[in-house]
Design a protein around this motif. Sequence first.
Motif, PDB file in Angstrom:
ATOM      1  N   TYR A 167      -4.227   6.000   3.999  1.00 14.42           N
ATOM      2  CA  TYR A 167      -4.934   4.795   4.436  1.00 14.42           C
ATOM      3  C   TYR A 167      -4.634   4.449   5.887  1.00 14.42           C
ATOM      4  O   TYR A 167      -3.600   4.819   6.431  1.00 14.42           O
ATOM      5  CB  TYR A 167      -4.580   3.613   3.522  1.00 14.42           C
TER       6      TYR A 167
ATOM      7  N   LEU B 109       0.808  -1.222   0.000  1.00  9.12           N
ATOM      8  CA  LEU B 109       0.000   0.000   0.000  1.00  9.12           C
ATOM      9  C   LEU B 109       0.839   1.270   0.000  1.00  9.12           C
ATOM     10  O   LEU B 109       0.410   2.292  -0.550  1.00  9.12           O
ATOM     11  CB  LEU B 109      -0.971  -0.010   1.174  1.00  9.12           C
TER      12      LEU B 109
ATOM     13  N   TYR C 100      -9.240  -5.629  -5.578  1.00  8.98           N
ATOM     14  CA  TYR C 100      -9.353  -4.303  -4.971  1.00  8.98           C
ATOM     15  C   TYR C 100     -10.809  -3.908  -5.037  1.00  8.98           C
ATOM     16  O   TYR C 100     -11.390  -3.872  -6.134  1.00  8.98           O
ATOM     17  CB  TYR C 100      -8.483  -3.358  -5.797  1.00  8.98           C
TER      18      TYR C 100
END
Length: 119
Positions: A64, A11, A113
């Motif tokens: 995130y 990520l 995703y």
Amino acid sequence: MSDEAVLRGVLNRWKAAVDAHEPEQAADCFTEDAIFQGLHPYTVGRAGISAYYASQPPGMTADYRILESRRLTPTLLLGYHSVDFAFPDRPTLTVNLGVLLRRAADGWSIAHYQVSLLP
């Protein structure tokens, strides 16, 4: 390597590419056959993923937070996140993001995703 470290490794690469508006680098975080569901109709594969990120406005950034993770098999890792997409000209959009990471010989990549809007 811990599950959180694996998720952060993938990520962080994805975030860096999104923040820099580099659609091909963002797509490189995914498997060749990744199923991708952003906030537009879904696509399969890196070409569609690159096109999706190319359509995002310059200046958009992603932040995130890992909420949950589950190791499904030695080569599959499920992650559930909250993501804030910030824009220079409109309010931040907060979404839920589920990813399924798959490990191959060259490392971990996103195989699935799925974004959903918060109620």
